[in-house]
Each structure stands twice: as C-alpha cells, then as structure tokens.
Design a protein around this motif. Sequence first.
Motif, PDB file in Angstrom:
ATOM      1  N   TYR A  98     102.263  -2.502  23.285  1.00 45.12           N
ATOM      2  CA  TYR A  98     102.866  -1.395  22.347  1.00 45.12           C
ATOM      3  C   TYR A  98     101.822  -0.338  22.318  1.00 45.12           C
ATOM      4  CZ  TYR A  98     105.360   0.781  18.752  1.00 45.12           C
ATOM      5  OH  TYR A  98     106.117   1.889  17.855  1.00 45.12           O
ATOM      6  N   GLU A  99     102.110   0.467  22.877  1.00 44.62           N
ATOM      7  CA  GLU A  99     101.144   1.890  22.898  1.00 44.62           C
ATOM      8  C   GLU A  99     100.905   2.632  21.645  1.00 44.62           C
ATOM      9  OE1 GLU A  99     105.128   3.724  24.302  1.00 44.62           O
ATOM     10  OE2 GLU A  99     104.042   1.855  24.151  1.00 44.62           O
ATOM     11  N   ASN A 100     101.768   2.273  20.712  1.00 40.30           N
ATOM     12  CA  ASN A 100     101.659   2.919  19.429  1.00 40.30           C
ATOM     13  C   ASN A 100     101.027   2.158  18.215  1.00 40.30           C
ATOM     14  OD1 ASN A 100     102.738   5.295  19.920  1.00 40.30           O
ATOM     15  ND2 ASN A 100     105.015   4.599  19.718  1.00 40.30           N
ATOM     16  N   HIS A 101     100.664   0.842  18.672  1.00 38.61           N
ATOM     17  CA  HIS A 101     100.015  -0.151  17.924  1.00 38.61           C
ATOM     18  C   HIS A 101      98.502   0.433  17.487  1.00 38.61           C
ATOM     19  CE1 HIS A 101      97.965  -3.894  16.337  1.00 38.61           C
ATOM     20  NE2 HIS A 101      99.175  -4.212  16.213  1.00 38.61           N
ATOM     21  N   ASP A 102      98.111   0.303  16.314  1.00 39.66           N
ATOM     22  CA  ASP A 102      96.763   0.691  15.870  1.00 39.66           C
ATOM     23  C   ASP A 102      95.631  -0.040  16.936  1.00 39.66           C
ATOM     24  OD1 ASP A 102      97.776   2.229  13.865  1.00 39.66           O
ATOM     25  OD2 ASP A 102      97.503   0.700  12.353  1.00 39.66           O
ATOM     26  N   GLU A 103      95.520  -1.134  17.399  1.00 37.92           N
ATOM     27  CA  GLU A 103      94.673  -1.693  18.150  1.00 37.92           C
ATOM     28  C   GLU A 103      95.104  -1.837  19.503  1.00 37.92           C
ATOM     29  OE1 GLU A 103      93.618  -5.312  16.456  1.00 37.92           O
ATOM     30  OE2 GLU A 103      92.866  -4.222  14.418  1.00 37.92           O
ATOM     31  N   PHE A 104      95.911  -0.877  20.170  1.00 35.16           N
ATOM     32  CA  PHE A 104      96.462  -1.079  21.543  1.00 35.16           C
ATOM     33  C   PHE A 104      95.275  -1.059  22.483  1.00 35.16           C
ATOM     34  CE2 PHE A 104      98.001   1.312  25.432  1.00 35.16           C
ATOM     35  CZ  PHE A 104      98.906   0.254  25.895  1.00 35.16           C
ATOM     36  N   GLN A 105      95.353  -2.019  23.478  1.00 33.82           N
ATOM     37  CA  GLN A 105      94.177  -2.386  24.253  1.00 33.82           C
ATOM     38  C   GLN A 105      94.555  -3.097  25.686  1.00 33.82           C
ATOM     39  OE1 GLN A 105      91.635  -5.569  22.987  1.00 33.82           O
ATOM     40  NE2 GLN A 105      92.412  -4.923  21.018  1.00 33.82           N
ATOM     41  N   PRO A 106      94.140  -2.918  26.578  1.00 39.10           N
ATOM     42  CA  PRO A 106      94.407  -3.832  27.964  1.00 39.10           C
ATOM     43  C   PRO A 106      93.353  -4.986  27.565  1.00 39.10           C
ATOM     44  CG  PRO A 106      92.657  -1.871  28.256  1.00 39.10           C
ATOM     45  CD  PRO A 106      92.947  -1.648  26.905  1.00 39.10           C
ATOM     46  N   LEU A 107      93.978  -6.044  28.216  1.00 36.12           N
ATOM     47  CA  LEU A 107      93.235  -7.356  28.289  1.00 36.12           C
ATOM     48  C   LEU A 107      92.267  -6.934  29.075  1.00 36.12           C
ATOM     49  CD1 LEU A 107      96.126  -9.682  28.263  1.00 36.12           C
ATOM     50  CD2 LEU A 107      94.275  -9.964  26.977  1.00 36.12           C
ATOM     51  N   PRO A 108      90.939  -7.714  28.933  1.00 34.71           N
ATOM     52  CA  PRO A 108      89.577  -7.410  29.753  1.00 34.71           C
ATOM     53  C   PRO A 108      89.841  -7.560  31.082  1.00 34.71           C
ATOM     54  CG  PRO A 108      89.200  -8.781  27.640  1.00 34.71           C
ATOM     55  CD  PRO A 108      90.570  -8.594  27.686  1.00 34.71           C
ATOM     56  N   SER A 109      90.905  -8.596  31.610  1.00 31.54           N
ATOM     57  CA  SER A 109      91.054  -8.686  33.029  1.00 31.54           C
ATOM     58  C   SER A 109      91.633  -7.708  33.585  1.00 31.54           C
ATOM     59  CB  SER A 109      91.730 -10.350  33.223  1.00 31.54           C
ATOM     60  OG  SER A 109      92.859 -10.177  32.220  1.00 31.54           O
ATOM     61  N   PHE A 110      92.167  -6.514  32.988  1.00 28.83           N
ATOM     62  CA  PHE A 110      92.833  -5.505  33.332  1.00 28.83           C
ATOM     63  C   PHE A 110      91.996  -4.855  34.538  1.00 28.83           C
ATOM     64  CE2 PHE A 110      93.419  -0.962  33.154  1.00 28.83           C
ATOM     65  CZ  PHE A 110      94.687  -0.730  33.523  1.00 28.83           C
ATOM     66  N   ALA A 111      90.499  -5.137  34.432  1.00 32.18           N
ATOM     67  CA  ALA A 111      89.530  -4.691  35.436  1.00 32.18           C
ATOM     68  C   ALA A 111      89.895  -4.949  36.962  1.00 32.18           C
ATOM     69  CB  ALA A 111      88.161  -5.359  34.583  1.00 32.18           C
ATOM     70  N   ILE A 112      90.788  -6.100  37.010  1.00 32.74           N
ATOM     71  CA  ILE A 112      90.809  -6.460  38.446  1.00 32.74           C
ATOM     72  C   ILE A 112      91.638  -5.393  39.060  1.00 32.74           C
ATOM     73  CG2 ILE A 112      92.949  -7.764  37.826  1.00 32.74           C
ATOM     74  CD1 ILE A 112      90.482  -8.823  40.391  1.00 32.74           C
ATOM     75  N   VAL A 113      92.624  -4.461  38.242  1.00 39.91           N
ATOM     76  CA  VAL A 113      93.625  -3.962  38.851  1.00 39.91           C
ATOM     77  C   VAL A 113      93.057  -2.585  39.686  1.00 39.91           C
ATOM     78  CG1 VAL A 113      95.615  -2.271  38.447  1.00 39.91           C
ATOM     79  CG2 VAL A 113      95.162  -4.200  36.880  1.00 39.91           C
ATOM     80  N   PRO A 114      92.003  -1.822  39.248  1.00 35.78           N
ATOM     81  CA  PRO A 114      91.437  -0.953  40.126  1.00 35.78           C
ATOM     82  C   PRO A 114      90.723  -1.277  41.365  1.00 35.78           C
ATOM     83  CG  PRO A 114      90.142  -1.106  38.170  1.00 35.78           C
ATOM     84  CD  PRO A 114      91.268  -1.793  37.835  1.00 35.78           C
ATOM     85  N   ALA A 115      90.484  -2.712  41.293  1.00 37.96           N
ATOM     86  CA  ALA A 115      89.615  -3.335  42.591  1.00 37.96           C
ATOM     87  C   ALA A 115      90.867  -3.473  43.378  1.00 37.96           C
ATOM     88  CB  ALA A 115      89.099  -4.570  42.160  1.00 37.96           C
ATOM     89  N   PHE A 116      92.281  -4.038  42.965  1.00 43.03           N
ATOM     90  CA  PHE A 116      93.348  -4.004  43.671  1.00 43.03           C
ATOM     91  C   PHE A 116      93.562  -2.820  44.553  1.00 43.03           C
ATOM     92  CE2 PHE A 116      94.826  -8.231  41.317  1.00 43.03           C
ATOM     93  CZ  PHE A 116      94.471  -8.917  42.358  1.00 43.03           C
TER      94      PHE A 116
END
Length: 677
Positions: free
Chosen positions: A318-336
């Motif tokens: 939820y982008e409007n959550h105060d602590e909105f964040q990607p999970l750390p493994s989101f790092a794989i996406v730019p590599a893909f």
Amino acid sequence: MHGEGASSVAADEVVAQIKAAGGNAMANYANVCNTDDVLGPVMEEYGKLDILINNAGILRDRSFLRISDDDWQAIMDVHLTASFKLSQKAFEVMKAQKYGRIINTSSSSGIYGNFGQANYAAAKMGLVGLTNTLAIEGRKNNVLCNAVAPQALSRMTENIFPADLHEMLGPQFVAPLTLYLCHEDCNETGGVFETGGGYSSKLRFQSTKGALFATKASYPTVEDVAAKFDEICNFDDEPEAVESIHEATMRIMNAISEMPDAPEAAGDDPDADIQPNKAKAWKSDIVNWEYTHKDVILYNLGVGASPMKDNCELRFIYENHDEFQPLPSFAIVPAFKAIAELGETPGLKVNLANILHGEQYIKLHKPFDADGAKLSTTAKVGDILDKGKHLVYSTDYESRDEDGELVCTNQFVTFVRNQGGFGGTNQQETIVEPIDAPDREPDHTFEESVPLGQAALYRLSGDPNPLHLDPDFAQMAGFKVPILHGMCTYGYAVRHIQNQYPETPISAIKGRFSSPVLPGDTLVTKMWKDGEKVLFEVWNKESNVKAISGGFVEFGFEESEKSSGSSESSRALLTDKLFAEMSDKVDASSVNKVKGIFKFEIMEDGKLAKSWVVDLKNGEGSVSESDGKADCTIIVSDSDFAAIAAGELDAQKAFFGGQMKIKGNVMLSQKLGTLLK
C-alpha cells in the motif's frame, strides 16, 4: 681397525708425552660403549669435565648388500650411540658448571658418502645432526659443540693413504683446529669443519632459490614437480646458505604466502564454447530501467505479500502506508531487466536447456526509494569453474541510481550440465559461500502455502520463463507440471524473515536452490539467529525436502555493518585505522581465499587493550571490535602490529622472536598478507 684389539700402547705413549711436557694425564682402556667406565675415573680424579672429544672409531667396510646386521650395529654402537651417551653424561656436568666444549669426529664419508661405507657414513652424518642440536641446547649455558671431519693418518687409515703422504697427514696437522675449537676464547658452535694436512674449511648447507610448484586451487601433481625440477635444482640463481631450522621454516612459509590462487590462465581456444578469459574481460552495456511504486507493489504481491495475512504486510503493498517499502529481494528486478536486454555473454556459449539457477546472493548498499527511481545496471562475469563434467559460473550485476551511487548488487550462480572439462580452474574467488544451518532446533519457524496462481503473478516482475507457467514446456524440461520460480521461493523466505525481525532492514541475502517447489505446496521457513546474521532454510512440507539451503541474511547498511575503528568511549590505538582499512578491503573474494576467522588481541603495556574479530569465513566477511571464537588468535602489541602493517617489522621474525604469539591454526595466519598491504 675392527675394534677387536686390546693394545694400550698408543694411549700410554700419549700420557707419557703429556706428563713429559709438564701436564697431568691418565690412560683409560675402557670400551667407549661403557659410559661410566670412561667418565667415572675422570670425575673421580679431576672432579670436573671441561672438554669431551668423541674420537673413537672402528670400520666394518662392506658393499651395501653385504652389510650384515652385526656390521651395522657395531658401527652405530661405537660411533653414534657411544658419542650420544658420553655427550649426554658430559653435558649434564658442563651445564651445571656453565662451561664445556664437545667435539664430535665426523667424516667426509658421512658428508659426501663413500662406496662400501653405508654403515660408517650413516653414523658419521648422524654425528653432524647430534652436533647441531647440542649446539642449540648448550649455547645458553656456554656449552659449545662442533664437528670435525679429519683427513688424517690413523690406525684405521694408514693402509688407505699413499705412503709418501703419511707425514703430511699426521695428527699434528689436524690437532690444532680441534684444540682451538676447545679453547675458552673460541665461541664457535654448531660448526662442521673439514681439516687435514694443515688445511681447514668450514662447511655449510646451501639451498637453491627453489621453485613453487603448487597453487591454492588444487593439490600439486608429479607433473607439476617435473615441470619445475630444473629450477628446483638450479644453484646458479641466487643460492642461499640455510643455517637454522627457523630459516628453513621461514623459507617454506614465505613460499606458502606467495602461492598463487590458481595456475596462470592458458589462452582461450577461439573455437571453444567456453572461453574464460574472453568472458571475464566482458563488461556489459548499461541497461536503464525506471520503476514506480506499482512495480514495488507488483513484486511484493508476487512473493506472497497480502493484506489478508497480517496488518504489517500493508507496508509492502500500500503506497500510502507510513512505512511503504519494497522487500529487500526486490533488488532482483533490475537484474532481471538487464538479463532480458543483454542476451548471450561473449565467451560463454551454453546450452540453455542445461542451465540451472544454483545460488543467489543479493547485497543492498542503500535503501530503495519506494516511490520509484531510475536505475542503471551493468553486468560482468565473476568465477568460471570447471567441475569436470559440469560448469559453474557467476554473473555479477550492479545497479546504481542517477547520482551514480551503488544501490544493490546481484550475484547469480549458474550450473550448466555437461559443459565442463574445458581445462579451466576450480578455484573459487568471487562467489559468496552459503552457510549451513546449525544442528539444532530453529529459533523461529514460519509456514505458508503458495497459491496455485502465484507463478503467473511473480513472472510479471521480469522472469517470464515458460517453465513456470506452460505445462507443455514444463514436461519437455522433465517436470510433470510447471514449477514455482526459485526466486519466488527466495522472496517468500525474505518476507518471512523480515516480518520476524521488522525493526532492522535486511541488507544481504544468500541462498542455494536445492529442489523445486510446486504452486500449492506449503513452504516452511526455518530461522536460526547466529550472531549478527540469521541463517535460514526453506522446506517443502509436502515432500519434506529442502527447497533452499545454506541461506543467511545480514541486517543494516554499511554505515552500521562495518567497524570504522575504535568507539568514542575506548582509547584510540595506532591499529584502529588499520582495522578500519581492513574492513574496507574485506569482501567475498577474500573470504573465498582465506576461509578462516581471526581474533586479534591488541596489547598495550602488557595488558589487553582491544580485541578485534576478522571474519573471513562467512558471507562477504566482516571486521568488528569484539571478543568471539576464532580459528586463529594473534596476540601482539599495538605498536608492533602497526609496524608489521607498515612494513617496518617482518611478521615472521616477530613470530619467531616472541613479539607476536599465534594460537590455533598458525598456518592460516599466512593468508592475512593481502589485508595488511
């Protein structure tokens, strides 16, 4: 000559000559093998013993195959055993009186060998070894020991030398050297001297420069030695005298410290599918990718994040959550995204049907901007390992933001069946090692079923491989049904761990893919707290096998990860800067080369000032001011260690001189050189 005679004439004549010259002497006709009979009368008559010359000898010359057991033992008894026993008894007296001189009569037959004298030569060279050790043990008590190899006329040798040389080879031309070595003004010890005919020379052991024929990549072979044998035997290039076991040991230790990680790479075969040099020289083009919060949400949903599980997971979707964040493994996406654009790597022509994703390591260098950002990704090849039948290689991806700052790195470890045997190395340098879980119950366990359609959702984040969705393709690959993406299972585990430890962001993740998971299976993530890391495994509940093994995560970013020296509350030391520099140098490459944990106990004024642990065994390594368990513990003063690092003090001399103490695996300390340069 055989030691069977009983004539006392020679001894009596010598005694008479000494007395005629104003001295005092007594003859002794005892067998030298009877120690008390030889030395007892001396102590009774004179009450002290200043000089011992082990000179008695016999011969039992035979060609090697004709030497009997009696021939061998008789020579050993008279030449070597009698000298040992007499020296041991004399040494006790000399040590107590803080003075003594021992001379052992060796022979050129022992030093060089001589036909028909294998027994005699062995005993005489044994006396050289005895001399060397007595010199070491006696030095501090002024008990000196030397060996003399005379070329002199005696009852044993009068039939060997030509008659016209008898006069010049008389004992009168040998005795002066022996007497000088016995004199109180002579401080020589541990020497071996040839003498005869008024000529003397000191001998020494000399070594070639030698050659290193091994690498850290594998055990050396006979062929490796053969290739270097001429160099091993070459005395023309910088020969060196070696005077002690410490010097000999240091030469070996120096060679080990200079041992290369792997053989020099041979040139690539331009017609081969696998060309390691070409592949490693490749640097990819830059692949740009811009993401928004929608990409973040899509990825998080793809690894199971949901508002139906726990309120805390709203922060992932939820982008409007105060602590909105990607999970750390989101790092794989730019590599893909980069993989999709870059295509085949030059020098690595592999059969895609034989490829398996073996391991994955992700490192976050700074937090992602959850609202979106532009990233630029580049790739390069790390290790290329020849496993015999199979091939393993790693590809490293770096993703940077618009300011050029490194955001994340990905390391893909790829296993390729049936493409090994290309003559490459098996020495791992850059691949981050997994860490096996401990043999105890996990500290935390999280269980979750994977929805049947999860692979269809996950593939939208950049991994469209039909293996995970198309039943026909899956069957061609050997699976009854499409399997879940390994990185989807990986993402599930990361989410489970981050939920278990929500206060500190994950900054590094490593995992080894062990078996496939099917949509609908139940994942069980097991976690073990291990110092600053959490180790983990993912099990498939239905099949009761591991899906991911050897996993670990690290927390916090570089500012808090690595020590920057001493704390404000502790006293600053000279070596604080050294350990801070070490921290900057530590990486996966140093971990793969060293594979050990070191503890440094830095002393000041004889007391422990600081304790540092340098972990070059796990993950990407670490340097921390702490007191933990280690494979090798180094105890050294602050000033001495600073001098070693500056090149002002030789580490080996500091070790042998007692300035630096090493406990545990001493040889492991030789691998620290690169961190101190």
